[in-house]
Enzyme design. Structure first.
Site, short mmCIF file in Angstrom:
data_model
loop_
_atom_site.label_atom_id
_atom_site.label_comp_id
_atom_site.label_asym_id
_atom_site.label_seq_id
_atom_site.Cartn_x
_atom_site.Cartn_y
_atom_site.Cartn_z
N LYS A 22 72.49 23.73 0.27
CA LYS A 22 73.72 23.68 1.09
C LYS A 22 74.23 22.25 1.19
CE LYS A 22 73.73 26.63 4.25
NZ LYS A 22 73.18 27.35 5.41
N ARG A 91 72.61 23.56 10.70
CA ARG A 91 72.30 24.65 9.78
C ARG A 91 71.21 24.25 8.80
NH1 ARG A 91 77.71 26.78 7.11
NH2 ARG A 91 76.57 28.76 7.08
N GLY A 100 69.80 33.79 5.27
CA GLY A 100 69.48 34.35 6.58
C GLY A 100 68.04 34.19 7.03
N MET A 102 66.31 31.34 7.60
CA MET A 102 66.06 30.24 8.53
C MET A 102 67.22 30.15 9.52
SD MET A 102 64.26 27.47 6.01
CE MET A 102 65.55 27.61 4.79
N ARG A 335 77.71 27.91 -3.43
CA ARG A 335 76.45 27.92 -4.19
C ARG A 335 76.66 28.86 -5.37
NH1 ARG A 335 73.36 31.06 0.70
NH2 ARG A 335 74.56 32.99 0.60
N HIS A 451 74.43 40.56 5.52
CA HIS A 451 73.03 40.19 5.31
C HIS A 451 72.32 41.22 4.44
CE1 HIS A 451 68.72 40.47 6.43
NE2 HIS A 451 68.78 39.17 6.36
N ARG A 573 42.67 50.36 -26.57
CA ARG A 573 41.41 50.55 -25.83
C ARG A 573 40.74 51.81 -26.34
NH1 ARG A 573 45.56 49.49 -22.22
NH2 ARG A 573 45.40 47.59 -20.97
N ARG A 628 40.18 47.33 -30.03
CA ARG A 628 38.99 46.82 -29.33
C ARG A 628 37.90 47.88 -29.35
NH1 ARG A 628 39.56 45.52 -23.05
NH2 ARG A 628 39.38 47.79 -22.90
N GLU A 760 37.27 36.61 -22.67
CA GLU A 760 37.42 37.09 -21.29
C GLU A 760 36.33 36.56 -20.36
OE1 GLU A 760 37.14 41.43 -21.52
OE2 GLU A 760 36.19 41.19 -23.46
N SER A 779 41.88 37.09 -28.72
CA SER A 779 42.83 37.71 -27.80
C SER A 779 42.30 37.47 -26.40
CB SER A 779 42.96 39.21 -28.07
OG SER A 779 43.88 39.78 -27.15
N ASN A 783 42.74 39.75 -17.63
CA ASN A 783 42.30 40.52 -16.46
C ASN A 783 40.87 40.15 -16.11
OD1 ASN A 783 44.76 41.76 -16.68
ND2 ASN A 783 43.97 43.70 -17.44
N CYS A 847 46.30 39.87 -24.07
CA CYS A 847 46.53 41.30 -23.91
C CYS A 847 46.24 41.80 -22.50
CB CYS A 847 45.69 42.09 -24.92
SG CYS A 847 43.91 41.81 -24.78
N TYR A 867 51.20 35.38 -29.79
CA TYR A 867 51.83 36.61 -29.32
C TYR A 867 51.34 36.96 -27.92
CZ TYR A 867 47.50 39.16 -30.48
OH TYR A 867 46.20 39.60 -30.54
#
Length: 888
Positions: A22, A91, A100, A102, A335, A451, A573, A628, A760, A779, A783, A847, A867
């Site tokens: 702002k 402000r 909205g 703050m 903005r 809002h 898998r 795999r 992994e 690869s 996870n 992956c 990739y």
């Protein structure tokens, strides 16, 4: 200490981190010569000190004194003077837009004396007392922490006593009485008087704005939008201009293009005799911005000129707040405007066509998350519907759910797994929890700049506003419309594009964007949105370095992924191929007491696996397919231990022979592990269970041989999971190569099948230069790598303490959702760099779930991977983000 306060004329739009969006944009407009009320900005650095120490920097008071004195000189009036006092707004303004979330306080400087001077000088006592009651109301909520209902209830009581529903019907005497009521409420609820010293008002308001950075709703919004927690907010002190001086005054919000569709034109809302908060709060329904031409043509014409100038200057859609004070136009904010996902693509390509930006810049301006929104289903236009009303489509999408009237109810219902539509007269920032939990938002008041509309667009949440035919009774938990009553819990559907509201659940159909990716809708079929998506996704494909593969275990998934643009399979898998009716063969393998029994079980599984691989490789003909070998512990293919134990015990209690169940129980107990994710799985299974990996490799090789003989081009890649040491991989590799050589000789075919591994485990990453001796590709399984690095069990932690970590700001986002760059990401970079010191041509991919996360894709590009691989539906998102990453 660096400078903490900047006059508007001292900044520019590049100073957002310091002055907030702002403040930086007010400075930019000032320097462009636009009519901006004079003022100054307190930097975000001052806020950071306040948040760290609990008090403002000691130097700040002197700097504010200096700038207040300069402001008083410019305006020709002083804070607190009895006649025509200087009034200011206080402000917030963070570097990243948080609409909205703050605090704001208007009319700072009024007190019991100056309100009379303001009434006399303006010639409008009603205006003066209205301004004073607004100050006390905002100050009470923002600075003193009072409940907003205390003030709203008092206003409603005043209107009832007057016999009206309209705020404008309250005259000066009514508002004067409200001021006394408000002041008494302040004393009653806080034990202190409303401060009469204008400078005290200002200082307290500044601290309240600083403190609002860490308000519950601001924290929640930052978490939702992935905004950094340490930015802090600047504070803008701006001389007041008044849109509530009469019908020749007003306030509005304008967009240089429609934020819902992206179409050029005159878009926005205007409200006569009102202050700015009235528009965004949606407490009174506005008129379209185009009506300003009839109300005040001079201001309208000037506004149109300024809007064109700002869009040309920012080279983008601009969101503008303005006030007209007795025929004089003032610019209060601009903005780069929030927009819907569809508008983002249309605007980006339109600006290219207009010669404003190039295609690279257009690609930078759209995001994968926006593309994902465009792939959501929409209502079936041919379905039978019961239309309740039609209002303003404020944020596109098709949403159905049970009606709820409070944010708390929305959150509770969502926690129960129910889909809900949050219905309100108008939303306010405290409704953010409910807006996030709901499928969509419906309000009876407000427009595209309210809002509800602004926040919903930012979140990609379906929203319909200004449905003024709805009589929303929150106390009775019901809606009345056209003679019908809808109670809480009833199902409704809302269309955020058309603004239609339907009773009941409306069926959905695929979006045109999905039809485009599926190949059933041509890019040049006349749909503007599809054409825009096609242009930018095509440019992303031309720009990106990263390939995009898919995670797919079936030919159906592979075929869809290929239509969506996948360049191969990054993860198949194989354990999913052991489920269903094939469990019996797996059980036979586990129960085998001899090599003969084990071989017999594997012989049953091999042709089934071969058929799976045949279909998969055929669907991806000519493209790489990374397969795999079996990864999870074998006991996962057996019934749960407790369930089986109870079943056997009940059989014995009834005097029955538990038979096979008893044998299974013995096997499950033998295989049972306290922490199976760290036990007998992955490469360890291949080493311990003779013939298991060999069976899978024979199935892969024979399927590939059959396709090759048929003139196809199968390209399998064999991946060995959960390797921690090169010795494990080398032993398994020797076994795999022996089977491949055997099948090639038997089938009379030649091939080169890459053999690699999944990185992994942290040890694999830090010894990658050794592991690369036996691997042609890595690869990264992010996870498991995230689980192992953090010491988290993904199956447990997300439902136990992650919410606490997110609330406390320990996490900005779950590390399973977006890559942890500092920890897990460092291991990925280390593994990539060390692996390539041994094998420079080592192919690198990822992956895990992070392969479809936009932020993570940018990291993988930086890390030098070849990739990413993700679920079929996220392939277009990954393609787009990979293109954007190449432009960073």
């Amino acid at each position: 200490m660096p400078k903490l306060v900047y006059d508007f004329a001292e900044g520019n739009k590049s100073m957002k981190q310091l002055l907030g969006g702002k403040g930086a944009n007010l400075a930019e407009m000032t320097n462009l010569g636009l009519p901006v009320p004079p003022g100054f900005t307190i930097t975000a650095d001052a806020c950071k000190v306040f948040l760290k120490t609990g008090s403002v920097p000691p130097e700040l008071a002197d700097e504010i004194d200096h700038h207040v004195a300069e402001l008083e000189q410019k305006m020709g009036k002083k804070l607190g003077q009895a006649d025509d006092p200087l009034l200011v707004s206080v402000r917030s303004g963070a570097a990243v837009s948080m609409p909205g979330m703050m605090e704001t306080v208007l009319n700072v400087g009024l007190n019991d004396d100056s309100v009379n001077g303001l009434a006399h000088h303006s010639g409008n006592p009603r205006f003066a007392w209205d301004a004073y009651r607004r100050l006390i109301q905002m100050f009470g909520k923002t600075v003193l922490g009072m409940e907003g209902d205390i003030f709203e209830d008092a206003i409603e009581a005043a209107k009832q006593a007057k016999g009206t529903k309209n705020d404008l019907d309250l005259d000066a005497d009514d508002l004067k009485a409200l001021v006394q009521t408000f002041k008494a409420a302040v004393h009653e609820h806080t034990g202190r008087e409303f401060p009469q010293d204008p400078r005290a008002q200002m200082d307290l308001a500044i601290e309240a704005v600083f403190g609002s950075w860490n308000s519950e709703r601001a924290i929640l919004y930052r978490r939702q939008e992935r905004i950094a927690t340490d930015l802090g907010t600047a504070v803008n002190i701006c001389s007041m201009v008044f849109g509530n001086l009469g019908m020749d005054s007003g306030t509005g919000v304008a967009f240089t293009r429609d934020p819902s569709s992206g179409q050029p034109g005159v878009y926005g809302d205007y409200l006569q005799n009102a202050q700015g908060e009235d528009v965004v709060a949606g407490i009174r329904n506005t008129v379209p911005l185009a009506d300003l031409e009839q109300i005040d043509k001079a201001s309208y014409d000037e506004l149109m000129t300024i809007m064109a100038k700002l869009e040309g200057h920012y080279r983008d859609l601009c969101d503008i707040e303005f006030t007209v004070e007795r025929g004089k136009l003032w610019m209060l904010q601009t903005r780069v405007g929030k927009r819907t996902a569809g508008a983002a693509f249309r605007i980006a390509t339109s600006l290219v066509d207009e010669g404003v930006i190039d295609t690279d810049e257009a690609l930078r301006r759209v995001k994968g998350a926006q593309l994902a929104q465009l792939m959501f289903p929409r209502f079936d236009g041919d379905a039978a519907t019961d239309l309740l009303t039609k209002a303003i489509g404020a944020s596109p999408g098709a949403a159905s759910g049970k009606v709820v009237f409070t944010s708390a109810a929305a959150v509770e219902a969502a926690d129960r797994g129910e889909k809900v539509i949050l219905v309100r007269r108008e939303t306010n920032p405290d409704d953010l929890h409910g807006m996030i939990a709901a499928q969509g938002i419906l309000t009876s008041r407000g427009g595209k700049t309210s809002h509800a509309a602004v926040v919903a667009r930012g979140m990609g949440k379906t929203c319909v506003c200004g449905a003024d035919e709805l009589e929303v009774d929150v106390a009775a938990r019901s809606i009345k419309v056209n003679g019908k009553t809808i109670a809480e819990g009833d199902m409704i559907s809302i269309d955020g594009t058309t603004g239609q509201v339907f009773l009941g659940e409306v069926p959905v159909v695929p979006s045109p964007v999905v039809q485009y990716f599926e190949g059933t809708l041509a890019a040049d079929a006349g749909d503007e949105l599809v054409a825009a998506v096609d242009r930018l996704i095509t440019h992303a494909d031309e720009t990106r370095r990263l390939d995009v593969r898919t995670n797919a275990d079936t030919a159906e998934d592979a075929a869809r992924a290929r239509r969506f643009g996948a360049q191969g399979i990054g993860l198949c898998r194989t354990e999913h191929m052991f489920l269903g009716e094939r469990r019996e063969a797996v059980e036979r393998l586990i129960l085998a007491d001899s090599a003969e029994e084990s071989d017999a079980a594997l012989a049953v599984l091999e042709p089934l696996q071969r058929k799976d691989f045949l279909e998969l490789l055929d669907a991806m003909d000519g493209l790489p397919v990374t397969i795999r070998l079996i990864d999870p512990p074998l006991h996962e293919f057996l019934p749960p231990l407790t369930e089986l134990a109870v079943k056997v015990a009940l059989a014995k209690e009834r005097g029955e022979d538990p038979g096979r169940d008893a044998l299974l129980l013995t096997a499950v107990e033998r295989l049972h592990e306290q922490n199976p994710m760290l036990g007998l799985r992955g490469v360890r299974l291949g080493l311990v269970i003779p013939g298991l990996f060999k069976m899978q490799v024979r199935a892969i090789a024979s399927a590939a041989a059959e396709l090759k003989k048929a003139g196809k081009d199968p390209r399998p890649e064999i991946m060995i999971p959960l390797v921690a040491a090169v010795q494990e991989l080398q032993f398994s590799r020797d076994e795999v190569e022996a089977v491949l050589t055997e099948v090639a000789a038997a089938e009379g075919v030649e091939w080169s099948t890459p053999i690699g591994t999944m990185i992994e485990l942290p040890r694999a990453a830090v010894t990658a230069e050794q592991i690369a001796e036996a691997a042609e590709f890595f690869s990264f399984g992010t996870n498991d790598l995230t689980q192992m690095t953090w010491g988290f069990s993904r199956d447990d932690v997300e439902g136990s303490f992650f919410s606490t970590y997110l609330e406390k700001g320990i996490f900005a986002v779950s590390p399973f959702e977006s890559i942890d760059r500092e920890g897990v990401g460092a291991l990925v970079k280390m593994g990539a760099e060390r692996g390539r010191t041994t094998r420079p041509d080592l192919k690198l991919g990822i992956c895990g779930e992070h392969g479809g996360d936009p932020d993570s894709i940018h990291f993988f590009h930086e890390a030098g991977l070849d990739y990413v691989s993700c679920s079929p539906f996220r392939i277009p998102v990954a393609r787009l983000e990979a293109g954007r990453a190449a432009l960073d």
